[in-house]
Every structure is written in C-alpha cells, then in structure tokens.
Design a protein around this motif. Sequence first.
Motif, PDB file in Angstrom:
ATOM      1  N   GLU A 101      28.044   8.260  10.821  1.00 58.44           N
ATOM      2  CA  GLU A 101      28.748   8.058  12.087  1.00 58.44           C
ATOM      3  C   GLU A 101      30.256   7.978  11.855  1.00 58.44           C
ATOM      4  OE1 GLU A 101      28.327   7.994  16.166  1.00 58.44           O
ATOM      5  OE2 GLU A 101      26.694   8.063  14.697  1.00 58.44           O
ATOM      6  N   ILE A 102      30.654   7.281  10.788  1.00 55.20           N
ATOM      7  CA  ILE A 102      32.084   7.147  10.483  1.00 55.20           C
ATOM      8  C   ILE A 102      32.670   8.486  10.056  1.00 55.20           C
ATOM      9  CG2 ILE A 102      33.754   6.083   8.916  1.00 55.20           C
ATOM     10  CD1 ILE A 102      31.973   3.592   8.889  1.00 55.20           C
ATOM     11  N   ARG A 103      31.944   9.222   9.230  1.00 58.13           N
ATOM     12  CA  ARG A 103      32.436  10.535   8.786  1.00 58.13           C
ATOM     13  C   ARG A 103      32.570  11.492   9.968  1.00 58.13           C
ATOM     14  NH1 ARG A 103      28.896  11.269   3.202  1.00 58.13           N
ATOM     15  NH2 ARG A 103      30.317  10.098   1.845  1.00 58.13           N
ATOM     16  N   ARG A 104      31.629  11.430  10.894  1.00 56.89           N
ATOM     17  CA  ARG A 104      31.699  12.278  12.083  1.00 56.89           C
ATOM     18  C   ARG A 104      32.927  11.926  12.914  1.00 56.89           C
ATOM     19  NH1 ARG A 104      27.253  10.783  14.038  1.00 56.89           N
ATOM     20  NH2 ARG A 104      26.039  12.123  12.692  1.00 56.89           N
ATOM     21  N   TYR A 105      33.176  10.630  13.008  1.00 58.85           N
ATOM     22  CA  TYR A 105      34.349  10.169  13.758  1.00 58.85           C
ATOM     23  C   TYR A 105      35.635  10.650  13.085  1.00 58.85           C
ATOM     24  CZ  TYR A 105      38.139   6.942  14.923  1.00 58.85           C
ATOM     25  OH  TYR A 105      39.347   6.414  15.258  1.00 58.85           O
ATOM     26  N   LEU A 106      35.727  10.519  11.782  1.00 60.27           N
ATOM     27  CA  LEU A 106      36.929  10.939  11.057  1.00 60.27           C
ATOM     28  C   LEU A 106      37.132  12.439  11.171  1.00 60.27           C
ATOM     29  CD1 LEU A 106      36.604   8.761   7.818  1.00 60.27           C
ATOM     30  CD2 LEU A 106      38.183   8.416   9.727  1.00 60.27           C
ATOM     31  N   ARG A 107      36.040  13.186  11.112  1.00 59.11           N
ATOM     32  CA  ARG A 107      36.130  14.645  11.236  1.00 59.11           C
ATOM     33  C   ARG A 107      36.635  15.042  12.617  1.00 59.11           C
ATOM     34  NH1 ARG A 107      30.573  16.907  11.747  1.00 59.11           N
ATOM     35  NH2 ARG A 107      30.992  16.247  13.884  1.00 59.11           N
ATOM     36  N   ASP A 108      36.033  14.466  13.641  1.00 53.30           N
ATOM     37  CA  ASP A 108      36.413  14.806  15.007  1.00 53.30           C
ATOM     38  C   ASP A 108      37.807  14.301  15.341  1.00 53.30           C
ATOM     39  OD1 ASP A 108      33.938  15.908  15.197  1.00 53.30           O
ATOM     40  OD2 ASP A 108      33.062  14.261  16.357  1.00 53.30           O
ATOM     41  N   ASN A 109      38.152  13.141  14.825  1.00 53.93           N
ATOM     42  CA  ASN A 109      39.426  12.524  15.158  1.00 53.93           C
ATOM     43  C   ASN A 109      40.601  13.236  14.509  1.00 53.93           C
ATOM     44  OD1 ASN A 109      40.623  10.413  16.692  1.00 53.93           O
ATOM     45  ND2 ASN A 109      41.125   9.343  14.800  1.00 53.93           N
ATOM     46  N   ASN A 110      40.316  14.002  13.450  1.00 51.34           N
ATOM     47  CA  ASN A 110      41.394  14.718  12.778  1.00 51.34           C
ATOM     48  C   ASN A 110      41.850  15.938  13.570  1.00 51.34           C
ATOM     49  OD1 ASN A 110      41.701  13.066  10.578  1.00 51.34           O
ATOM     50  ND2 ASN A 110      40.163  14.117   9.343  1.00 51.34           N
ATOM     51  N   SER A 111      40.931  16.493  14.398  1.00 53.45           N
ATOM     52  CA  SER A 111      41.284  17.719  15.115  1.00 53.45           C
ATOM     53  C   SER A 111      42.049  17.438  16.403  1.00 53.45           C
ATOM     54  CB  SER A 111      40.002  18.509  15.437  1.00 53.45           C
ATOM     55  OG  SER A 111      39.103  17.698  16.168  1.00 53.45           O
ATOM     56  N   ILE A 112      41.653  16.407  17.122  1.00 53.47           N
ATOM     57  CA  ILE A 112      42.328  16.077  18.374  1.00 53.47           C
ATOM     58  C   ILE A 112      42.562  14.576  18.419  1.00 53.47           C
ATOM     59  CG2 ILE A 112      42.167  16.106  20.890  1.00 53.47           C
ATOM     60  CD1 ILE A 112      40.294  18.473  20.679  1.00 53.47           C
ATOM     61  N   ARG A 113      43.797  14.161  18.539  1.00 50.87           N
ATOM     62  CA  ARG A 113      44.113  12.745  18.585  1.00 50.87           C
ATOM     63  C   ARG A 113      43.895  12.210  19.996  1.00 50.87           C
ATOM     64  NH1 ARG A 113      44.173  10.517  13.786  1.00 50.87           N
ATOM     65  NH2 ARG A 113      45.269   8.773  14.748  1.00 50.87           N
ATOM     66  N   VAL A 114      43.094  11.160  20.091  1.00 51.27           N
ATOM     67  CA  VAL A 114      42.797  10.542  21.370  1.00 51.27           C
ATOM     68  C   VAL A 114      43.388   9.141  21.367  1.00 51.27           C
ATOM     69  CG1 VAL A 114      40.949   9.797  22.933  1.00 51.27           C
ATOM     70  CG2 VAL A 114      40.647  11.857  21.528  1.00 51.27           C
ATOM     71  N   SER A 115      43.966   8.742  22.485  1.00 47.55           N
ATOM     72  CA  SER A 115      44.624   7.441  22.546  1.00 47.55           C
ATOM     73  C   SER A 115      43.644   6.317  22.256  1.00 47.55           C
ATOM     74  CB  SER A 115      45.253   7.238  23.935  1.00 47.55           C
ATOM     75  OG  SER A 115      44.250   7.007  24.905  1.00 47.55           O
ATOM     76  N   ARG A 116      44.189   5.216  21.765  1.00 46.78           N
ATOM     77  CA  ARG A 116      43.372   4.054  21.403  1.00 46.78           C
ATOM     78  C   ARG A 116      42.614   3.513  22.621  1.00 46.78           C
ATOM     79  NH1 ARG A 116      43.786  -0.493  18.074  1.00 46.78           N
ATOM     80  NH2 ARG A 116      41.869  -1.694  18.385  1.00 46.78           N
ATOM     81  N   SER A 117      43.287   3.447  23.770  1.00 43.96           N
ATOM     82  CA  SER A 117      42.645   2.892  24.964  1.00 43.96           C
ATOM     83  C   SER A 117      41.464   3.747  25.409  1.00 43.96           C
ATOM     84  CB  SER A 117      43.664   2.767  26.103  1.00 43.96           C
ATOM     85  OG  SER A 117      44.185   4.041  26.452  1.00 43.96           O
ATOM     86  N   LEU A 118      41.596   5.087  25.304  1.00 44.72           N
ATOM     87  CA  LEU A 118      40.501   5.970  25.676  1.00 44.72           C
ATOM     88  C   LEU A 118      39.317   5.795  24.736  1.00 44.72           C
ATOM     89  CD1 LEU A 118      42.063   9.425  26.673  1.00 44.72           C
ATOM     90  CD2 LEU A 118      40.714   7.889  28.104  1.00 44.72           C
ATOM     91  N   ARG A 119      39.612   5.676  23.442  1.00 44.63           N
ATOM     92  CA  ARG A 119      38.528   5.494  22.476  1.00 44.63           C
ATOM     93  C   ARG A 119      37.819   4.165  22.696  1.00 44.63           C
ATOM     94  NH1 ARG A 119      41.180   6.230  16.882  1.00 44.63           N
ATOM     95  NH2 ARG A 119      43.116   6.061  18.031  1.00 44.63           N
ATOM     96  N   ASP A 120      38.579   3.124  22.983  1.00 47.92           N
ATOM     97  CA  ASP A 120      37.974   1.815  23.247  1.00 47.92           C
ATOM     98  C   ASP A 120      37.033   1.891  24.447  1.00 47.92           C
ATOM     99  OD1 ASP A 120      39.250   0.662  21.146  1.00 47.92           O
ATOM    100  OD2 ASP A 120      40.826  -0.320  22.324  1.00 47.92           O
ATOM    101  N   THR A 121      37.484   2.588  25.494  1.00 41.38           N
ATOM    102  CA  THR A 121      36.648   2.750  26.686  1.00 41.38           C
ATOM    103  C   THR A 121      35.381   3.526  26.348  1.00 41.38           C
ATOM    104  OG1 THR A 121      38.564   2.721  28.178  1.00 41.38           O
ATOM    105  CG2 THR A 121      36.543   3.740  29.009  1.00 41.38           C
ATOM    106  N   ALA A 122      35.535   4.590  25.563  1.00 39.61           N
ATOM    107  CA  ALA A 122      34.380   5.409  25.189  1.00 39.61           C
ATOM    108  C   ALA A 122      33.385   4.614  24.359  1.00 39.61           C
ATOM    109  CB  ALA A 122      34.849   6.641  24.413  1.00 39.61           C
ATOM    110  N   TYR A 123      33.876   3.790  23.413  1.00 39.48           N
ATOM    111  CA  TYR A 123      32.985   3.004  22.563  1.00 39.48           C
ATOM    112  C   TYR A 123      32.220   1.970  23.379  1.00 39.48           C
ATOM    113  CZ  TYR A 123      35.644   5.042  18.713  1.00 39.48           C
ATOM    114  OH  TYR A 123      36.238   5.907  17.844  1.00 39.48           O
ATOM    115  N   LYS A 124      32.897   1.366  24.334  1.00 43.40           N
ATOM    116  CA  LYS A 124      32.230   0.390  25.203  1.00 43.40           C
ATOM    117  C   LYS A 124      31.134   1.083  26.022  1.00 43.40           C
ATOM    118  CE  LYS A 124      36.230  -2.686  25.694  1.00 43.40           C
ATOM    119  NZ  LYS A 124      37.293  -3.174  26.622  1.00 43.40           N
ATOM    120  N   ALA A 125      31.438   2.282  26.497  1.00 41.20           N
ATOM    121  CA  ALA A 125      30.458   3.040  27.288  1.00 41.20           C
ATOM    122  C   ALA A 125      29.264   3.439  26.430  1.00 41.20           C
ATOM    123  CB  ALA A 125      31.119   4.280  27.888  1.00 41.20           C
TER     124      ALA A 125
END
Length: 259
Positions: A101-125
């Motif tokens: 799960e962490i490797r997938r996140y690092l892979r995806d996060n390297n291509s498109i930077r998403v704001s911290r607030s958006l990621r927090d909302t997504a994780y809560k969802a």
Amino acid sequence: MAGYKVEICGVNTAKLPLLKEEEKEALMRRIKENDEKARETFINGNLRLVLSVIQRFSGTSENINDLFQVGCIGLIKAIDNFDISQGVKFSTYAVPMIIGEIRRYLRDNNSIRVSRSLRDTAYKAIYARESLMNKNNREPTVAEIAEETGIAKEDIVFAMDAIQSPVSLYEPVYTDGGDTLCIMDQVSDKKNGESSWVENLALSDAMKRLSNRENKIIQMRFYEGKTQMEVADELAISQAQISRIEKTALQNMRTYLRA
C-alpha cells in the motif's frame, strides 16, 4: 524524512497497546463475526506494526503522517482479508500488504502532487468506506461516507478523484483458475449496441453454432453492451464462469470464421 515523533496523526505512539498472539487470535475470531469493537481494538493493537513498516521508508521525503495513514489503510485491508483458517500469523500476512500500500502510494504520488488537505480528505473517506463495507456487507454510497466523515459529498468525490491514477483497460482485477478478468471486461459499451462488431461482421452463421448459453452471453455482451457482472447477475452464475464461456465462444467463432 525527519526523525520519528512521539505523536503521529494525533496518535501517541508511546502509549500504543501491544497485543499478545492469543489476544490477536481471539479478537480476529470476533472480527469475523462482525464485532466492530473487536475490530477497533485489533487495529489499535497493531499500529505498532504499521510504525515498524514505515521505518523502512525513512529514506523518502514523504511526510511521516502521510505514510502512517497509508500504512493504516494497508493494515485495515489485511484485517478484512485475513483468513484465520490458513494457520499463519497475522503479522506475516499484514506486513506485505502494508508495504504494498505504501509503495503504491509513493509510486502514484511521484507522478502527480496532490495537496495535503485533499489527501487527508481522501484517506478519511477510504477509512470510512472500509468501515461501512465491513459493517453493512455492501458498497456504501457517497452520501453514507459523507455522513460518516462529516465531509461534504462534493469534497469527497473531488478528493477521491484527485488521488486516482490512470490504469490500463487490460489491468487485471480478478483471477480464478487461470482466467483473468480485466478492467475492460467490466466496462459497458452502451453506444455500440446493434452496431457492434458482432453485427457488422455478419456472424450469424458462427453464432448459430454456439450453445444456447454461449449465444445468450455473446448477445448480451456485444449486442446489448452489458458488462460481465451484469450478465452474471441476470443468468445467476459467477462472473468467472461468464468470462470462461465468453472466451470459449469467441474462440470457437474465430475458428469457424478462419476455416
């Protein structure tokens, strides 16, 4: 990544509980009986496992809070999919899932930077979705996730879209006995209908050589543009069976047309 803090995502890591193996086994049995309190206790009792895993990624520049949240998602997935009948320790099963799960996140996060607030909302969802699925044994609606998290539906949809990465239509989503179902098998083709390639190639003779069930499935898939899941529901058989019958039917049709 900076040195580890005592508090991560509001969790005091110095006070995390540590479960014994017999306690884990007892809690897991209760979890499989849909005991929500046992599930929460089990999650809290395995947060140390998440902490130990994220230390492997200390060389990255990612925020430790983000990695911890992603690791918790992997932990929850491991809990929901763990099979107690296999006789393996939970940590043996969970660690690869957390790492993945962490490797997938690092892979995806390297291509498109998403704001911290958006990621927090997504994780809560995502966390709320997993919890509601486990509780209700069905996919929750956006409205239910919004009510669970206290976040507006529009914000949840926007955040979830933001963290998605493009995938190939040939990305496998399920494998059963060597038969792989791809994303394209789940996609409905509404606009082709009567003008689909089956009709355009005038395959009436080949269609007549199929069994009644094969003929029905080909008609529903390529004339009516239904997904394999929709066909499976209508015919009351598994999607894996639909996939096998469809592939066999198409191969027989190709063989006939090439003869």
